[in-house]
Scaffold this active site. Structure first.
Site, PDB file in Angstrom:
ATOM      1  N   GLY A 395       5.889 -11.030  -3.555  1.00 56.10           N
ATOM      2  CA  GLY A 395       6.306 -11.460  -4.876  1.00 56.10           C
ATOM      3  C   GLY A 395       5.815 -10.539  -5.975  1.00 56.10           C
ATOM      4  O   GLY A 395       5.419  -9.395  -5.723  1.00 56.10           O
ATOM      5  N   ARG A 397       3.065 -10.320  -7.782  1.00 55.94           N
ATOM      6  CA  ARG A 397       1.736  -9.715  -7.656  1.00 55.94           C
ATOM      7  C   ARG A 397       1.757  -8.606  -6.610  1.00 55.94           C
ATOM      8  O   ARG A 397       1.164  -7.552  -6.808  1.00 55.94           O
ATOM      9  CB  ARG A 397       0.672 -10.755  -7.307  1.00 55.94           C
ATOM     10  CG  ARG A 397      -0.753 -10.179  -7.406  1.00 55.94           C
ATOM     11  CD  ARG A 397      -1.836 -11.200  -7.055  1.00 55.94           C
ATOM     12  NE  ARG A 397      -3.157 -10.708  -7.402  1.00 55.94           N
ATOM     13  CZ  ARG A 397      -3.914  -9.949  -6.627  1.00 55.94           C
ATOM     14  NH1 ARG A 397      -3.471  -9.574  -5.438  1.00 55.94           N
ATOM     15  NH2 ARG A 397      -5.111  -9.545  -7.018  1.00 55.94           N
ATOM     16  N   CYS A 398       2.446  -8.849  -5.503  1.00 58.76           N
ATOM     17  CA  CYS A 398       2.544  -7.821  -4.460  1.00 58.76           C
ATOM     18  C   CYS A 398       3.175  -6.540  -4.986  1.00 58.76           C
ATOM     19  O   CYS A 398       2.837  -5.447  -4.532  1.00 58.76           O
ATOM     20  CB  CYS A 398       3.382  -8.327  -3.291  1.00 58.76           C
ATOM     21  SG  CYS A 398       2.667  -9.679  -2.351  1.00 58.76           S
ATOM     22  N   MET A 399       4.102  -6.665  -5.933  1.00 60.38           N
ATOM     23  CA  MET A 399       4.866  -5.510  -6.399  1.00 60.38           C
ATOM     24  C   MET A 399       4.194  -4.781  -7.559  1.00 60.38           C
ATOM     25  O   MET A 399       4.814  -3.918  -8.185  1.00 60.38           O
ATOM     26  CB  MET A 399       6.275  -5.946  -6.819  1.00 60.38           C
ATOM     27  CG  MET A 399       7.119  -6.441  -5.662  1.00 60.38           C
ATOM     28  SD  MET A 399       8.842  -6.700  -6.116  1.00 60.38           S
ATOM     29  CE  MET A 399       8.694  -8.001  -7.343  1.00 60.38           C
TER      30      MET A 399
END
Length: 408
Positions: A395, A397-399
């Site tokens: 999501g 935060r991951c990106m």
């Protein structure tokens, strides 16, 4: 660049106003995903590139509209290579990690990369990978070059690169260049190495963990709770031994004096700590309720030249409140705690929020129940479509890899 404090990297919280962030716009590497080899490349499905890029552009626009300077990984690497004139060195190191045996094919790919006049296009090509059909070798000069098989790639693509959170992690004024769980992703950390070794803006940043370390750690498991305390997940992707190593490296040389190690299930749906747990305000966290029952939390603190490990036997709320030195915290449960809704929305990264200021987050619009609960808790929610991006199981935060936040 962000406001000048004398440090290129400044990350002492999860919630301070975000000023500068590194992202990677999905590229042709996604078009080199094929059904037979999805597991090898850590994907469950194949995103539609054009739609994924539109979604990512929408994500970047929300960041920019909220005063965040968006830095692109591929541009930073290009600038680093050109500034230090290390293009050939980079190509040789990249090739050494592809698994290709030296021979005619190896040399053909090396020459192809070095023939690029535009370093940016060359960097994109290293991310895209090489198929067997695009490299012609007239005469095989080794047994390795003579062997053929069904696998379509000479060099694998790097489709996970748009999850910039994982290959390296900013902590305080320094960075951890990570050793990744899977070989297919470990090559991604080479880009971080060159940025933090050679980019004019980042080359003096202190490094707390090296990519050639023996044990794995990934940025999605590292949360910056405060200027004193980190939270790190013991997960499918992060080894407990790596947490001890990182703790020893930061204790005594930074403001950090405690690491809270969260032991979560080692499976794909709970891949990283930030897929089940993120901080969204001074006293508020999102959490996937499925992890609460069996969750163990350990306190890691300095003990002479080593570390001391103690299990924290208390409620999660009390552990977090103590770490943050506040009276209490509120846990906002993904899907409202309903087991079906929570499982579905967590799978679609309902707990993977990117906080861009205290109480202000960016999320996928598809997690309607969790997003409503965030708003009811007083959180400002910016939504965007993630129907294609989410296929990579990550999501907002991951990106994103924050490199500068205002202190709180």
């Amino acid at each position: 660049m962000a406001a000048n404090t004398g440090q290129a990297v400044n990350i002492f919280s999860e919630i301070g106003k975000l000023k500068q962030v590194i992202v990677h716009r999905p590229g042709r590497e996604l078009e080199n995903l094929v059904p037979d080899y999805l597991d090898r490349l850590l994907f469950d499905d194949i995103p539609f590139l054009e739609a994924a890029q539109k979604e990512h552009d929408e994500f970047a626009k929300i960041l920019e509209d909220n005063g965040v300077e968006v830095l692109y990984l591929e541009r930073l690497v290009t600038e680093a290579l050109d500034a230090a004139d290390v293009k050939e060195q980079f190509v040789d190191e990249w090739l050494a990690e592809t698994g290709l045996a030296k021979g005619a094919t190896y040399e053909a790919i090396r020459q192809d990369l070095l023939n690029y006049d535009d370093t940016f296009e060359m960097v994109l090509k290293t991310m895209e990978g090489y198929t067997k059909t695009e490299v012609e070798v007239s005469d095989s000069v080794s047994l390795a070059d003579s062997i053929s098989g069904d696998y379509p790639f000479l060099v694998d693509p790097m489709p996970n690169l748009y999850f910039t959170r994982d290959p390296f992690a900013t902590i305080g004024n320094g960075v951890s260049i990570n050793h990744m769980y899977a070989e297919t992703r470990n090559r991604e950390t080479l880009y971080g190495k060159y940025i933090f070794d050679f980019h004019p803006n980042f080359k003096d940043t202190e490094t707390y963990y090296k990519r050639d370390a023996e044990t794995r750690i990934e940025g999605g498991d590292i949360l910056i709770l405060s200027e004193k305390t980190l939270a790190i997940g013991i997960s499918q992707r992060t080894d407990a031994r790596s947490i001890e190593t990182l703790a020893k490296n930061i204790f005594g040389t930074t403001s950090y004096d405690e690491v809270l190690a969260f032991s979560i299930a080692e499976n794909r749906k709970f891949m990283h700590l930030d897929t089940v747990f993120t901080m969204v305000d001074y006293d508020k966290f999102t959490i996937h309720p499925e992890i609460e029952g069996d969750l163990q939390v350990f306190s890691v603190t300095k003990d002479g030249e080593g570390v001391k490990i103690e299990e924290k036997v208390d409620t999660l709320e009390n552990i977090l409140a103590e770490a943050l030195e506040i009276e209490k915290v509120e846990l906002i449960r993904c899907g409202g705690g309903d087991p079906v809704i929570a499982a579905r929305e967590q799978w679609n990264d309902g707990s993977n929020t990117l906080t861009i200021a205290p109480g202000v987050v960016i999320v996928y619009n598809r997690n309607t129940v969790t997003n409503k609960l965030l708003r009811e808790a007083g959180i400002t929610v910016h939504e965007f479509d993630g129907s294609e991006l989410v296929r990579g199981r990550g999501g907002p935060r991951c990106m994103s890899m924050p490199v500068y936040r205002e202190n709180i």
